[in-house]
Design an enzyme around this catalytic site. Structure first.
Site, mmCIF file in Angstrom:
data_model
loop_
_atom_site.group_PDB
_atom_site.id
_atom_site.type_symbol
_atom_site.label_atom_id
_atom_site.label_comp_id
_atom_site.label_asym_id
_atom_site.label_seq_id
_atom_site.Cartn_x
_atom_site.Cartn_y
_atom_site.Cartn_z
ATOM 1 N N GLU A 1 -56.165 -3.129 -84.424
ATOM 2 C CA GLU A 1 -57.113 -2.466 -85.726
ATOM 3 C C GLU A 1 -58.090 -1.196 -85.728
ATOM 4 O O GLU A 1 -59.068 0.262 -85.417
ATOM 5 C CB GLU A 1 -57.380 -2.974 -87.362
ATOM 6 N N ARG B 1 -62.666 -7.969 -96.942
ATOM 7 C CA ARG B 1 -62.696 -6.708 -96.039
ATOM 8 C C ARG B 1 -63.473 -5.934 -95.463
ATOM 9 O O ARG B 1 -64.618 -5.432 -95.395
ATOM 10 C CB ARG B 1 -61.542 -6.757 -94.838
#
Lengths: 818, 486
Positions: free
Chosen positions: A757, A340
């Site tokens: 997030e 990620r």
């Protein structure tokens, strides 16, 4: 025959008119999707009545667990003498890995996480043995009495050493497009840089905790503060060597998690279960705060570098980025986390010819784990550093360089992993924020302030965020739900998501209420349980509402369809003539305007509960599961290309800071945020996620400093030495806006967007603003190097570095003039 | 008179503590003995505020008035509740009706995971007992010791600022007179004690009793606020055999002002002595607001901050710079020493066995003399200093007439910077001489590196603070402190 509750007594809302004029927002269904419904537990939070694991009624004879920890970073265990532990006051049971009947490795994705040490320890704090005693304190005291001898092995304690030794928890991985080396060489300008990005302790206010109670047939019920009850179920079963169906895991709520309870809640649940299995008593395992900080992983520290080529406007032509994640001693989730970071090495910018390398460094520290953003923030930091560095090199405002590098529309719109950036509104969003925050005028004011002030300097920065939404591990993108309607018209809702404060239960209840057009408090939410909804994914990756909201909606739609068919058959009307509205069901021909005006005389009406009772009496099933899987996503790890994300969540922030060039102290003066949450399911909850995420990100980049000593021991192991933001760190001037009226173009639940997030990374503007203030000391000619967390100490050293560079430069100019 | 057991009011109910371990904290007592689980344990070290409870006690000036104080239950020994009213989150909601500070948090969407929330409720409750319309500064001061990891605080601040002027009278107001009477009754009890499992806790009421107890049992451990001592129990799992609590010793809880001195009893908490010191030295008031948190300052005492001899206590450098003195008492013998002389080596002091700190004598503000204070830490609030600089200076005709400079965090004890002083004293107050003083600091100190800062940062920042002090005194209008910016 069972008797039915009298409807009139329990449904006080039947007199409410459709589209009540007093409704706070127009065009909202009664269920309240889009309304700022309060958190389902808000009243219980404030009254102290909300029950966390540590607050549960205790079974008679309940025991308390603690573990003995490694005092060295890397060693073979020579001997373990637990005689004094066993003899200690209150101790009932002492176990080592020898006493584990089933699996001894609880690695979530790859093996490598021993439940209790297997002959070898790989970090200071690793669990070696476990104790059950009659009280929490007696258990903690007893574990200190062990005599453990080690044969110490060389410990790898820096990323540099890990890279030099190719010491990796998983193999390196590369994503690339085109010929980046050549593009860099051919570009008008080149720059190189590197940055150390510190980790972050989760500091959930409720520490790790589980209670295990033995059941009949050798089974176990485990109450745990975990984001992933299904994984806890699987691991407890495997550790005990019993079938999964003998283990039930229950999570009502967590006192914060932030990723720290995705995989790393399981170990404590498994140890409690082992001890419960042996003693046949309930066992609670609560980690003390300092044990929690030493024994559980953190956000991965990263050490990244870049080599970029760009033109005179500052546009990137080619770039090489290497991200080196400090994974700690085991794989845990690190593969996906470093992935990620690589996926987000572009943040919001088109990288053109690019190579992104990700290394998964193995160090002899605790195994680092998921934390809000999951590697994304650490990936983005590099490219934001690049933007600042290019701007200083060319003498431009960093915002100008950021804007010229944004993903385009129709062109320059494909990421380095081949996903097209669709529905891109980065440019509009940033421009809007630039105007609403008065960026340009404040820039001039700040230049003037900095001229007038020799000690205090101000800085300003605008940074964007583009964050990919979906688990990058495809199979996790599924969810289940279970909806029951009882004969009093109340609804019971379960789904696979867990409540950690983010408001998931509230949002999903709103979705179900919306489906039936009933008041949201008609929908009861209860603990997430593995015997209600099986095989669930962790509540992570900002996906909680996207996945579970859709699954719950599907379950509700199934029951609603049954009810509609039932009513249409019974009352001989078409299915279109059965309308759920305002806690009622309207049967017969009607127009929207009739409904809106509250003219219900033309039709037959029943309360929702009455229809439910009729359906029950006529033997219609009032319970259903629901299921959802995210469409469109795929990724080929061999080619490094695909569409790992269903969509992107975007936002931007402007931060203004003030620094003290004599001490490095600073203050955040004003923050402006514009965040795209699509069609907000609950603006108040979304606002809370944005503000909270931003402040948490600010803490990560400023005061939250993890310090390990040269023996690999964590020194910042309590709240006195590890400083998360306190109330006065919140900016006095904090302006947060949601992008209005902009539904997600993808078919997410009510076209909302994930919000868990993405806001964390908005805090990069604080870091960039600090650098802007520091750069002012050298008249903005040099880009400061500012590793994070940017503590006052680091800020001061960065100021000193710019000062001495400026002096050197002026000396050179003088020499040249002489 | 035989000693009483520990007695206190839990909300409206008189509770007697018998047969419990004197080492247990108020939080353990509430959660484990009473099964009142609303008060949470977040850190067990007084840093997060999740365990905040409120103590009401009779005002020192008027025994018919109550003062409400937020404290951290996790680092307060249960015995210290003797004679007071303890209010926990369980007591605020009346029937189905939330207290207005609770309702305001709900209305402002100010809870997410909810674990810190009871603590915020109680801090906010204590604040609203002081003022119905708190402004932002008061809210931030009252809540700085409560950590929230979810909300980012904006909603909590909004909730706490909501006026309670028109709120209904709460149950505590309704029972006010009765509570005052009950606490006055408890105040008539003799000195209290608690014994269990070979450990004891003694709470004398008079200085004579205290002195005698320490003669009789010289191995006793003194506890006042306990904000440091309790950590040895909750964090290091120590056991303390004999605790002697100073909070009820009348003579140690006085503040006396003479013509040229403020005399503060060693048992007076920060929150009580701050106003008089702030009046004399504004920068001292500002600095104290950043020591610990409201909860810590409500319990922590001046005697404790000196007595535990931490190299990073914030008051000793200020007291040393001011030339403060202190009295030590053993039996009926009292001696007076300079605070500066009290500290002999790391965690070592002049305090003899059976001796205790009685009073601290602080000179009042004098014309021309200025106290400059600088507290440097990673976080502005509730953080232990990396460096604390205290400069007490008098400049006349641009010459340094008197000067005392003292630092915390630069050595094993809080210490004067004598070489540095020498570089400035009786010399023109110029930037050149400041540069010399900066150099001299390296002779005074060899600071260490630790989790808070490196040795080189400590030295650099200490040197820079001399310059900052100089610049501030040269130009009173210059902006030099980020702390003062909103």
């Amino acid at each position: 025959m069972r008797s039915l509750t009298k409807i009139n007594e329990i449904n006080p809302n039947s007199s409410i008119k459709p589209n009540n004029a007093k409704d706070e927002q127009n065009n909202l269904g009664l269920g309240g999707v889009g309304r700022s419904t309060k958190h389902e537990s808000a009243d219980k939070h404030v009254s102290g009545e909300a029950i966390y694991i540590d607050d549960r009624l205790e079974a008679v004879g309940q025991l308390h667990a603690a573990v003995g920890q490694s005092s060295v970073a890397h060693a073979n265990i020579k001997s373990i003498d637990l005689s004094a532990v066993k003899a200690a006051e209150g101790v009932v049971s002492v176990i080592t890995v020898e006493d584990v009947p089933g699996h001894t490795d609880i690695g979530a994705v790859f093996p490598g996480d021993p439940l209790l040490a297997l002959g070898k320890v790989e970090f200071v704090g690793q669990a070696i043995f476990a104790v059950a005693a009659t009280s929490h304190d007696l258990a903690r005291r007893a574990v200190q009495l062990a005599k453990i001898e080690y044969d110490e092995l060389p410990a790898v304690l820096t990323v540099k050493d890990a890279l030099a030794q190719n010491n990796f928890v998983r193999p390196p991985f590369t994503m690339s497009r085109g010929e980046s080396d050549q593009a860099i060489t051919n570009a008008e300008h080149q720059l190189k840089g590197d940055i150390k990005i510190g980790g972050q302790e989760h500091f959930y206010l409720e520490g790790q905790i589980s209670t295990a109670e033995p059941t009949e047939d050798g089974g176990m019920i485990v109450f745990t503060s975990s984001q992933h009850p299904s994984e806890v179920q699987k691991l407890v079963a495997e550790v005990l060597d019993i079938p999964f169906n003998k283990v039930v895991v229950d999570t009502r709520r967590m006192g914060g998690a932030f990723g720290g309870k995705e995989t790393q809640a399981a170990q404590w649940a498994c140890i409690a279960s082992l001890l419960a299995n042996i003693t046949k008593q309930a066992v609670k395992f609560k980690l003390s705060r300092s044990d929690d900080m030493c024994m559980t992983g953190k956000r991965h520290p990263f050490e990244n570098n870049y080599h970029v080529g760009f033109d005179s406007k500052g546009q990137i032509k080619g770039i090489n980025i290497t991200v080196n994640g400090n994974c700690g001693y085991s794989p845990d989730l690190s593969n996906a986390i470093v992935d990620r970071a690589m996926f987000h090495s572009d943040n919001a910018y088109f990288l053109d010819q690019s190579t992104v390398i990700g290394n998964r460094c193995k160090l002899n520290t605790v195994s680092h784990t998921a934390f809000r953003g999951f590697g994304g923030p650490q990936g983005m930091m590099t490219i934001e550093m690049v933007m600042d560095d290019i701007a200083r090199h060319l003498g431009k405002d960093p915002l100008e360089v950021r804007k010229i590098n944004l993903y385009g529309k129709g062109e320059r719109n494909v990421t380095h992993y081949d996903q097209k950036v669709e529905h891109n509104k980065l440019n509009e969003l940033i421009t809007k924020l630039e105007v609403s925050s008065n960026y340009q005028a404040r820039r001039l004011d700040i230049m003037e302030f900095n001229k007038q002030n020799s000690i205090l300097k101000k800085g300003l920065a605008l940074t964007p965020v583009k964050f990919g939404i979906s688990f990058t591990v495809q199979h996790l993108n599924q969810a289940g739900a279970l909806v029951h309607i009882y004969t009093d018209g109340t609804i019971h809702l379960n789904h696979g998501g867990t409540e950690m404060g983010q408001g998931l239960f509230t949002k999903v209840a709103q979705i179900v209420a919306e489906e039936f057009q009933v008041n949201v408090d008609t929908v009861g939410v209860s603990a997430t349980r593995t015997d209600k909804v099986p095989n669930t994914s962790p509540t992570a990756a900002s996906s909680g509402t996207d996945l579970n909201g859709k699954a719950a909606q599907a379950a509700a739609k199934t029951i609603k369809a049954r009810l509609i068919k039932y009513v249409s058959d019974k009352y001989n009307v078409s299915e279109e003539e059965v309308v759920f509205c305002n806690n009622q069901v309207f049967i017969g021909k009607q127009s929207d305007s009739q409904l809106n005006e509250g003219d219900i005389s033309a039709v037959q009406t029943f309360t929702f509960a009455e229809i439910v009772q009729q359906a029950y009496m006529d033997r219609i099933s009032l319970s259903s599961t629901g299921y959802y899987k995210t469409p469109k996503i795929h990724f080929d790890r061999v080619t490094g290309k695909g569409r790992p994300f269903f969509y992107y969540a975007t936002g931007a922030s402007v931060s203004e800071v003030l620094i003290d060039t004599l001490t490095g102290e600073y203050k955040l003066l004003r923050v402006d945020i514009l965040q795209d949450v699509g069609h907000s399911l609950n603006p108040a909850i979304d606002l809370g996620q944005i503000e909270g995420g931003f402040i948490q990100g600010m803490g990560w980049l400023t005061t939250e400093e993890l310090v390990w000593n040269e023996q690999g021991r964590l020194l910042s192991n309590n709240a006195a030495t590890y400083k998360i933001p306190a109330i006065s760190d919140a900016p006095v001037d904090f302006r947060v806006e949601l992008v209005p009226d902009d539904p997600n173009r993808e078919h997410t639940i009510y076209n909302s967007k994930a919000v868990g997030e993405p806001p964390l990374m908005l805090a990069m503007s604080v870091w960039s603003a600090l650098k802007d203030a520091i750069a002012s000391v050298g008249d903005y000619k040099t880009s400061p190097v500012l590793d994070t967390p940017a503590t006052p100490e680091r800020v001061l050293w960065a100021v000193e570095a710019i000062k001495s560079q400026a002096e050197n430069m002026s000396q050179k100019v003088e020499q040249a003039n002489q | 008179m035989p000693a009483s057991s520990i007695r206190f009011l839990l909300n409206n109910e008189i509770v007697t503590l018998d047969n419990i371990d004197p080492n247990i904290t108020l939080l353990q007592y509430l959660r484990e003995n009473r099964f009142d689980k609303g008060t949470k344990e977040g850190c067990a070290s007084g840093d997060c505020g999740a365990c905040t409870v409120v103590v009401a006690e009779l005002s020192l000036v008027n025994s018919s008035e109550l003062t409400y104080k937020s404290i951290n239950a996790c680092i307060t020994f249960a015995g210290s509740i003797h004679g007071k009213q303890l209010i926990t989150v369980e007591h605020l909601k009346q029937g189905a009706k939330l207290h207005h500070v609770q309702q305001s948090l709900v209305d402002n969407h100010a809870s997410q995971c909810g674990f810190c929330t009871p603590g915020f409720v109680m801090s906010s409750f204590a604040l609203h007992k002081k003022t119905h319309k708190p402004n932002r500064e008061e809210v931030v001061e009252a809540l700085a010791g409560n950590l929230c990891r979810c909300t980012g605080y904006r909603s909590i601040i909004d909730a706490a600022m909501e006026s309670s002027e028109n709120a209904e009278e709460d149950s505590f107001a309704q029972h006010y007179r009765q509570t005052v009477k009950q606490l006055n009754d408890l105040a008539q009890l003799p000195s209290a004690q608690l014994s269990c499992a070979g450990r004891d806790y003694f709470s004398p009421k008079s200085i004579d009793e205290l002195a005698q107890r320490l003669i009789d049992k010289p191995n006793s451990t003194l506890v006042a606020g306990g904000t440091d001592l309790a950590l040895s129990v909750t964090q290091n799992l120590a056991t303390i055999e004999r605790l002697v609590y100073l909070g009820n010793v009348v003579e140690l809880n006085n503040i006396v002002e003479t013509a040229d001195e403020v005399i503060i009893g060693s048992g007076v908490p920060y929150s009580q002595f701050t106003p008089v010191l702030e009046k004399n030295y504004p920068e001292l008031g500002e600095m104290i607001e950043r020591i610990g948190s409201m909860q810590v300052r409500n319990n922590g005492t001046l005697g404790g901050n000196i007595g535990n001899a931490s190299p990073i206590g914030d008051m000793p450098p200020a007291l040393i710079a001011l030339g403060a003195q202190m009295t030590l008492q053993c039996g009926d013998k009292v001696r007076k020493i300079a605070v500066e002389d009290y500290f002999t080596a790391y965690k070592q002091t002049l305090l003899e066995k059976s001796e205790f700190i009685k009073d601290i004598f602080i000179p009042k503000a004098q014309p021309g003399k200025i106290l400059k204070l600088y507290k440097i830490s990673k976080r502005l609030d509730d953080d232990i200093s990396a460096v604390l600089a205290a400069i007490f200076i008098e400049v006349e005709n641009n010459e340094v007439k008197t000067l005392r400079i003292s630092f915390g965090g630069m050595a094993g004890i809080p210490m004067r910077a004598k070489q540095c002083e020498a570089a400035l004293l009786a010399k023109p107050f110029t930037q050149e001489n400041i540069a010399a003083a900066q150099q001299a600091l390296t002779l005074d100190f060899k600071p260490m590196s630790d989790v808070r800062a490196s040795d080189s940062y400590r030295m650099k920042v200490a040197q820079n603070l001399l310059l900052k002090c100089y610049l501030e005194l040269q130009n009173r209008k210059i902006e030099t402190r980020v702390v003062n910016y909103a």
